[in-house]
Design an enzyme around this catalytic site. Structure first.
Site, PDB file in Angstrom:
ATOM      1  N   ALA A  23       0.845  -1.193   0.000  1.00  0.00           N
ATOM      2  CA  ALA A  23       0.000   0.000   0.000  1.00  0.00           C
ATOM      3  C   ALA A  23       0.878   1.239   0.000  1.00  0.00           C
ATOM      4  O   ALA A  23       1.826   1.370   0.767  1.00  0.00           O
ATOM      5  CB  ALA A  23      -0.917   0.005   1.220  1.00  0.00           C
ATOM      6  N   GLN A  76      -5.618  -7.631  -5.192  1.00  0.00           N
ATOM      7  CA  GLN A  76      -5.705  -8.165  -3.833  1.00  0.00           C
ATOM      8  C   GLN A  76      -6.845  -7.496  -3.070  1.00  0.00           C
ATOM      9  O   GLN A  76      -6.938  -6.263  -3.017  1.00  0.00           O
ATOM     10  CB  GLN A  76      -4.400  -7.962  -3.072  1.00  0.00           C
ATOM     11  N   CYS A 107      -1.922  -8.591   6.344  1.00  0.00           N
ATOM     12  CA  CYS A 107      -1.743  -7.210   6.787  1.00  0.00           C
ATOM     13  C   CYS A 107      -1.827  -7.141   8.304  1.00  0.00           C
ATOM     14  O   CYS A 107      -2.867  -7.471   8.884  1.00  0.00           O
ATOM     15  CB  CYS A 107      -2.793  -6.297   6.168  1.00  0.00           C
ATOM     16  N   HIS A 173       4.606 -14.905   3.783  1.00  0.00           N
ATOM     17  CA  HIS A 173       5.601 -13.985   4.321  1.00  0.00           C
ATOM     18  C   HIS A 173       6.138 -14.593   5.611  1.00  0.00           C
ATOM     19  O   HIS A 173       5.355 -14.973   6.487  1.00  0.00           O
ATOM     20  CB  HIS A 173       4.985 -12.615   4.599  1.00  0.00           C
ATOM     21  N   ARG A 228       9.834  -4.476  -0.527  1.00  0.00           N
ATOM     22  CA  ARG A 228      10.649  -3.287  -0.300  1.00  0.00           C
ATOM     23  C   ARG A 228      11.939  -3.302  -1.116  1.00  0.00           C
ATOM     24  O   ARG A 228      12.447  -2.243  -1.492  1.00  0.00           O
ATOM     25  CB  ARG A 228      10.957  -3.170   1.195  1.00  0.00           C
TER      26      ARG A 228
END
Length: 342
Positions: A23, A76, A107, A173, A228
């Protein structure tokens, strides 16, 4: 034409890596740069299913709106209500022409508590119902992106339940929700998930270079997802798609930073003040040139495309950029939760 099922299998037959949903980062301009450099697929910033169904959103919602000609983009969604998610899938498919749909189960931000995201790791049976509802609403592939668990590792159990519910792919993740982004991603845990289910598993967490990504593939994952590490470095996808690790020189990176700003202006158009602003890129542009810290101060203060050109002038020389055609203004009721990669 809207893609059919089998998207993930087709893309995984190729070499490369995946752009993570982030985001505030993985918007249309960043997705375009990653796709041009060979990303297997890209994933949109997460979109609220309630916002699509009950919040007055439309096909103008910039979180979902594709750039012209965009393909290979997964949308998503997050939510916790099967009927709402099923309706949101239908709207996302009609409005945004995704290649596949992904359920956010990763999240960790508190403001989405009770509305989906990593909270679903506490009640995975709810997530399985969500997946079944999504699958019933679309012929497209449905996937899920999870963390290892809420505050302890339940990833194998959750992944097996998701596979039984019918997902075509699972992204893991390697942190719990409680860890947020601290510590190191646990790739041994990701490897256990990959070995426990028949569907493809994509691994995510702390991948910032092509050699790192190749090493992580040894965990048995079908592909690596990069978040990232791809900010300011779309060439990472080219390296993994082609095997060529040569990093562009500063001039090319400066030109790409400028192009990122041009794409931003063309996609978003004028802001509510009538300005073609690039302020959202203040956190991005300097990451193209980490080896030129002398440019950082100017790049984190840019407001306009002309500011970007001036800031990069020491590295980038050439003819003036063509004036971009402004895109439509953002939707008035758009919901955007500023997050890092889930």
């Amino acid at each position: 034409m809207t893609p059919g099922p089998g998207f993930y299998a087709r893309r995984l037959a190729q070499a490369g890596a995946v752009l993570a949903p982030m985001a505030g980062y993985s918007d249309a301009p960043m997705r375009q740069l990653a796709a041009e450099q060979g990303a297997l697929w890209t994933v949109s910033e997460m979109i609220s299913s309630r916002g699509l169904v009950l919040g007055g959103e439309s096909e103008k919602l910039t979180l979902g709106r594709p750039y012209p000609g965009e393909q290979g983009r997964v949308v998503q969604l997050f939510g916790a209500e099967p009927d709402i998610l099923a309706q949101a899938v239908g709207r996302a498919e009609a409005w945004f022409a995704p290649a596949a749909l992904d359920l956010n189960m990763g999240c960790p931000v508190p403001k989405v508590k009770g509305r989906g995201g990593a909270c679903l790791l506490q009640t995975p049976e709810v997530a399985y119902d969500l997946v079944r509802a999504m699958r019933a609403a679309t012929p497209l592939d449905v996937s899920a992106k999870i963390r290892l668990g809420w505050d302890a590792d339940r990833s194998v159990e959750v992944a097996q339940g998701l596979a039984a519910a019918g997902v075509s792919l699972i992204t893991v993740h390697g942190r719990t929700s409680a860890q947020r982004y601290t510590g190191e991603a646990d790739w041994d845990a990701i490897a256990r998930v990959a070995a426990s289910v028949a569907v493809p598993v994509v691994g995510s967490g702390d991948v910032r270079s092509a050699p790192q990504a190749r090493a992580r593939r040894k965990a048995g994952v079908a592909a690596v997802m990069i978040g990232r590490g791809a900010v300011g470095n779309p060439w990472l996808f080219r390296a993994l798609a082609t095997g060529e690790d040569t990093r562009p020189d500063a001039r090319e990176r400066a030109r790409t930073a400028l192009r990122h700003a041009q794409l931003h202006v063309a996609f978003y158009g004028a802001d509510r003040f009538g300005l073609l602003s690039v302020r959202p890129l203040r956190k991005v542009l300097h990451q193209y040139l980490p080896d030129h810290p002398e440019l950082r101060e100017a790049l984190v203060q840019v407001n306009t495309l002309e500011d970007v050109e001036r800031a990069l002038a020491p590295l980038w020389q050439g003819p003036p950029h063509p004036a971009p055609r402004p895109g439509p203004p953002p939707a008035e009721h758009e919901e955007h939760v500023a997050l890092s990669a889930p």
